[in-house]
Motif scaffolding. Structure first.
Motif, PDB file in Angstrom:
ATOM      1  N   PRO A  98      11.325  -4.643   0.210  1.00 26.59           N
ATOM      2  CA  PRO A  98      10.886  -5.698   1.146  1.00 26.59           C
ATOM      3  C   PRO A  98       9.868  -6.611   0.448  1.00 26.59           C
ATOM      4  N   PHE A  99      10.372  -7.426  -0.526  1.00 23.23           N
ATOM      5  CA  PHE A  99       9.478  -8.236  -1.358  1.00 23.23           C
ATOM      6  C   PHE A  99       8.508  -9.074  -0.547  1.00 23.23           C
ATOM      7  N   ASN A 100       9.015  -9.792   0.434  1.00 28.77           N
ATOM      8  CA  ASN A 100       8.133 -10.677   1.215  1.00 28.77           C
ATOM      9  C   ASN A 100       7.015  -9.902   1.880  1.00 28.77           C
ATOM     10  N   GLN A 101       7.346  -8.777   2.470  1.00 29.43           N
ATOM     11  CA  GLN A 101       6.337  -7.961   3.146  1.00 29.43           C
ATOM     12  C   GLN A 101       5.315  -7.431   2.142  1.00 29.43           C
ATOM     13  N   ILE A 102       5.795  -6.894   1.029  1.00 25.73           N
ATOM     14  CA  ILE A 102       4.881  -6.352   0.013  1.00 25.73           C
ATOM     15  C   ILE A 102       4.018  -7.462  -0.571  1.00 25.73           C
ATOM     16  N   GLU A 103       4.612  -8.605  -0.902  1.00 24.30           N
ATOM     17  CA  GLU A 103       3.840  -9.716  -1.464  1.00 24.30           C
ATOM     18  C   GLU A 103       2.788 -10.225  -0.488  1.00 24.30           C
ATOM     19  N   ASN A 104       3.137 -10.305   0.791  1.00 18.13           N
ATOM     20  CA  ASN A 104       2.156 -10.735   1.795  1.00 18.13           C
ATOM     21  C   ASN A 104       0.998  -9.750   1.903  1.00 18.13           C
ATOM     22  N   GLU A 105       1.296  -8.463   1.848  1.00 18.15           N
ATOM     23  CA  GLU A 105       0.237  -7.458   1.916  1.00 18.15           C
ATOM     24  C   GLU A 105      -0.624  -7.481   0.650  1.00 18.15           C
ATOM     25  N   LEU A 106      -0.011  -7.722  -0.508  1.00 13.05           N
ATOM     26  CA  LEU A 106      -0.777  -7.837  -1.746  1.00 13.05           C
ATOM     27  C   LEU A 106      -1.698  -9.054  -1.703  1.00 13.05           C
ATOM     28  N   LYS A 107      -1.222 -10.153  -1.107  1.00 16.54           N
ATOM     29  CA  LYS A 107      -2.066 -11.345  -0.946  1.00 16.54           C
ATOM     30  C   LYS A 107      -3.268 -11.034  -0.059  1.00 16.54           C
ATOM     31  N   GLU A 108      -3.049 -10.236   0.985  1.00 19.16           N
ATOM     32  CA  GLU A 108      -4.151  -9.861   1.875  1.00 19.16           C
ATOM     33  C   GLU A 108      -5.194  -9.055   1.110  1.00 19.16           C
ATOM     34  N   VAL A 109      -4.738  -8.139   0.260  1.00 19.93           N
ATOM     35  CA  VAL A 109      -5.662  -7.343  -0.550  1.00 19.93           C
ATOM     36  C   VAL A 109      -6.423  -8.260  -1.511  1.00 19.93           C
ATOM     37  N   SER A 110      -5.717  -9.160  -2.162  1.00 19.20           N
ATOM     38  CA  SER A 110      -6.344 -10.090  -3.107  1.00 19.20           C
ATOM     39  C   SER A 110      -7.349 -11.002  -2.431  1.00 19.20           C
ATOM     40  N   GLN A 170      -6.059   2.259  -5.859  1.00 25.10           N
ATOM     41  CA  GLN A 170      -6.168   3.064  -4.634  1.00 25.10           C
ATOM     42  C   GLN A 170      -5.667   2.292  -3.410  1.00 25.10           C
ATOM     43  N   VAL A 171      -6.089   1.047  -3.283  1.00 25.78           N
ATOM     44  CA  VAL A 171      -5.710   0.246  -2.109  1.00 25.78           C
ATOM     45  C   VAL A 171      -4.211  -0.057  -2.114  1.00 25.78           C
ATOM     46  N   ILE A 172      -3.682  -0.459  -3.257  1.00 24.95           N
ATOM     47  CA  ILE A 172      -2.260  -0.824  -3.339  1.00 24.95           C
ATOM     48  C   ILE A 172      -1.374   0.401  -3.198  1.00 24.95           C
ATOM     49  N   THR A 173      -1.811   1.556  -3.706  1.00 22.57           N
ATOM     50  CA  THR A 173      -1.040   2.790  -3.543  1.00 22.57           C
ATOM     51  C   THR A 173      -0.814   3.081  -2.055  1.00 22.57           C
ATOM     52  N   GLU A 174      -1.859   2.967  -1.262  1.00 22.41           N
ATOM     53  CA  GLU A 174      -1.731   3.218   0.181  1.00 22.41           C
ATOM     54  C   GLU A 174      -0.834   2.178   0.846  1.00 22.41           C
ATOM     55  N   LEU A 175      -0.988   0.938   0.481  1.00 20.52           N
ATOM     56  CA  LEU A 175      -0.169  -0.140   1.041  1.00 20.52           C
ATOM     57  C   LEU A 175       1.317   0.116   0.759  1.00 20.52           C
TER      58      LEU A 175
END
Length: 126
Positions: free
Chosen positions: A53-65, A95-100
């Motif tokens: 789910p690239f869009n979902q993962i990329e959006n969540e990574l943007k939130e972390v960033s 740690q944060v991205i692993t959980e995401l």
């Protein structure tokens, strides 16, 4: 997966960039605040070879960033009390991205964060 008799392991790589400044804390005080464009490279394995789910993962990574983007890291938790070194930033993001990714049925197999084109710190799962 098996291709031509070879056991393979498939991963995806997602790359993003964060502009942020920091000042490393030393025994004798704190260094000078300076800016970096941090390269963040996530290598991801998807469980059971499912669609990513690239869009979902990329959006969540943007939130972390966005937690650190455009900011002085020394003033952003946890770096308000953890030294904002390249190594500590990479550990925090791992740690944060692993959980995401766990919530997205994926595994972060390697994280590379670079503070310059020639200097990266990497964490890899064994």
């Amino acid at each position: 997966m098996n291709i031509d008799g070879y056991e393979t392991y498939s991963t995806y790589k997602l790359t993003s960039y964060i502009n942020a400044s920091h000042a490393v804390r030393w025994e004798g005080g704190m260094g000078k605040e300076h800016m970096h464009t941090w390269a963040v490279i996530c290598e991801i394995h998807v469980n059971n070879n499912q669609m990513v789910p690239f869009n979902q993962i990329e959006n969540e990574l943007k939130e972390v960033s966005s937690r650190v983007s455009g900011k002085f890291l020394n003033e952003v938790p946890p770096f308000d009390h953890v030294n904002p070194t390249l190594e500590n930033l990479t550990t925090y993001f791992f740690q944060v991205i692993t959980e995401l990714l766990r919530r997205n049925n994926a595994v972060l197999t390697r994280l590379e964060i670079g503070e310059s084109p020639t200097r990266f710190y990497c964490i890899t799962l064994k």
